[in-house]
Design a protein around this motif. Sequence first.
Motif, mmCIF file in Angstrom:
data_model
loop_
_atom_site.group_PDB
_atom_site.id
_atom_site.type_symbol
_atom_site.label_atom_id
_atom_site.label_comp_id
_atom_site.label_asym_id
_atom_site.label_seq_id
_atom_site.Cartn_x
_atom_site.Cartn_y
_atom_site.Cartn_z
ATOM 1 N N ASP A 265 0.812 -1.261 -0.214
ATOM 2 C CA ASP A 265 -0.019 -0.090 -0.126
ATOM 3 C C ASP A 265 0.763 1.323 -0.079
ATOM 4 N N VAL A 266 0.649 1.980 -0.884
ATOM 5 C CA VAL A 266 1.476 3.282 -0.967
ATOM 6 C C VAL A 266 1.424 4.211 0.215
ATOM 7 N N GLU A 267 0.239 4.224 0.910
ATOM 8 C CA GLU A 267 0.310 4.899 1.936
ATOM 9 C C GLU A 267 0.858 4.289 3.458
ATOM 10 N N ALA A 268 0.926 2.997 3.202
ATOM 11 C CA ALA A 268 1.377 2.428 4.352
ATOM 12 C C ALA A 268 2.821 2.709 4.931
ATOM 13 N N PRO A 269 3.002 2.949 6.202
ATOM 14 C CA PRO A 269 4.515 3.372 6.468
ATOM 15 C C PRO A 269 5.713 2.409 6.652
ATOM 16 N N LEU A 270 6.844 2.447 6.104
ATOM 17 C CA LEU A 270 7.661 1.462 6.135
ATOM 18 C C LEU A 270 7.963 0.961 7.659
ATOM 19 N N THR A 271 8.459 -0.106 7.767
ATOM 20 C CA THR A 271 8.763 -1.030 9.001
ATOM 21 C C THR A 271 10.323 -0.890 9.221
ATOM 22 N N PRO A 272 10.560 0.324 10.258
ATOM 23 C CA PRO A 272 12.118 0.164 10.543
ATOM 24 C C PRO A 272 12.443 -0.760 11.646
ATOM 25 N N ILE A 273 13.595 -1.211 11.650
ATOM 26 C CA ILE A 273 14.228 -1.826 12.803
ATOM 27 C C ILE A 273 14.327 -0.855 13.921
ATOM 28 N N PRO A 274 13.905 -1.390 15.117
ATOM 29 C CA PRO A 274 13.753 -0.369 16.276
ATOM 30 C C PRO A 274 15.076 -0.187 16.795
ATOM 31 N N GLY A 275 15.510 0.796 17.479
ATOM 32 C CA GLY A 275 16.593 0.826 18.277
ATOM 33 C C GLY A 275 17.689 1.431 17.398
ATOM 34 N N THR A 276 18.930 1.227 17.921
ATOM 35 C CA THR A 276 20.163 1.596 17.060
ATOM 36 C C THR A 276 21.210 0.591 17.418
ATOM 37 N N PRO A 277 22.236 0.312 16.493
ATOM 38 C CA PRO A 277 23.203 -0.535 16.621
ATOM 39 C C PRO A 277 24.125 -0.133 17.849
ATOM 40 N N PRO A 278 24.693 -1.055 18.491
ATOM 41 C CA PRO A 278 25.416 -0.966 19.764
ATOM 42 C C PRO A 278 26.851 -0.109 19.239
ATOM 43 N N SER A 279 27.348 0.584 20.465
ATOM 44 C CA SER A 279 28.450 1.065 20.427
ATOM 45 C C SER A 279 29.686 0.240 20.248
ATOM 46 N N LEU A 280 30.419 0.411 19.180
ATOM 47 C CA LEU A 280 31.633 -0.631 18.977
ATOM 48 C C LEU A 280 32.854 -0.148 19.921
#
Length: 339
Positions: A265-280
């Motif tokens: 659906d062109v109006e459906a929001p994308l599904t991002p990966i929650p959070g952020t990568p860890p600090s290296l």
Amino acid sequence: MTTPFLSVRSLRVRFATEDGTVHAVDDLSLDLHRGRTLGVVGESGSGKSVTGLAVLGLHDPRNTAIEGEILLDGQEMTTAPEPVLEKLRGDKVAMIFQDSLTALSPYYTVGRQIAEPFRKHTGASRRDARLRAVEMLEKVGIPNAALRVDDYPHQFSGGMRQRAMIAMSLVCDPELLIADEPTTALDVTVQAQILDLLGDLQRQSGSSIVLITHDLGVVANAVDDLLVMYAGRVVERGPVREVLREPYHPYTWGLLGSMPRLTSDVEAPLTPIPGTPPSLLAPPPGCPFQPRCAYTSLVGGDRCEAERPEAPAGRGAACHLTAEQRRTVFTEQIRPLLG
């Protein structure tokens, strides 16, 4: 079984900074045979470019510690002296850098920058090197190459600069090409042209290619095998069609799920990966994806948080989920989202 042209074993790359030690690549292993293309995907900061630069020996030794083994056609790269590395760069291995505008010097013409490594490695005359530069510009599809060879990088469009970078990388016919985000910031038409160009050049020369990107759509039809990296580690690997058709790791599920689809659906929001990568600077002792993973409860206890999953040697994933759990989650939850 033939010997891999490029073999990396237990590679670790660490950078000393004012804030501490950055563990940029941690225990990476891979094999690449002649004539094959390996795709390396993952978010920014996952260690993709660091790995490519390590193969060429381009990290600053003053603040970089490299452990492990990198064999290029039998030559150990991590301990090779600089004169040996300089000889191998161009002859055996070359790199298309991520940003062509900064990789090309604004002070010299495009033709001179292509001709210089050819002269250095072959001893060709200025005239012959210039003819070779024109030939390479024609080969990568630059119109009026005999005239444009004397232009400066700022006189080229983004797509033309990228083609010039490819010409400079291939001028000495290297046997291994590391293409670091070669289609970044290019429109989709030019992206397709660049990928087709790399494929054509590979078929002509039989070279091997490492294609580094964050875009799974780019690798779908451009590589033979796929390596998925997260937080400096390999989390999944395998033949590209198998990985994209039935991925094993929750991170790969997230990457695929966050891509737009023609059937969506062109109006459906994308599904991002929650959070952020860890600090290296302080990598977690367990699975680095655990804070962002929705399936740790299936594993039970604190195993995901405390125990590091082993990186796969062949087709597989560095994940504590059992094969049966992966199949169940993928069939019931992931596949319907991917369509």
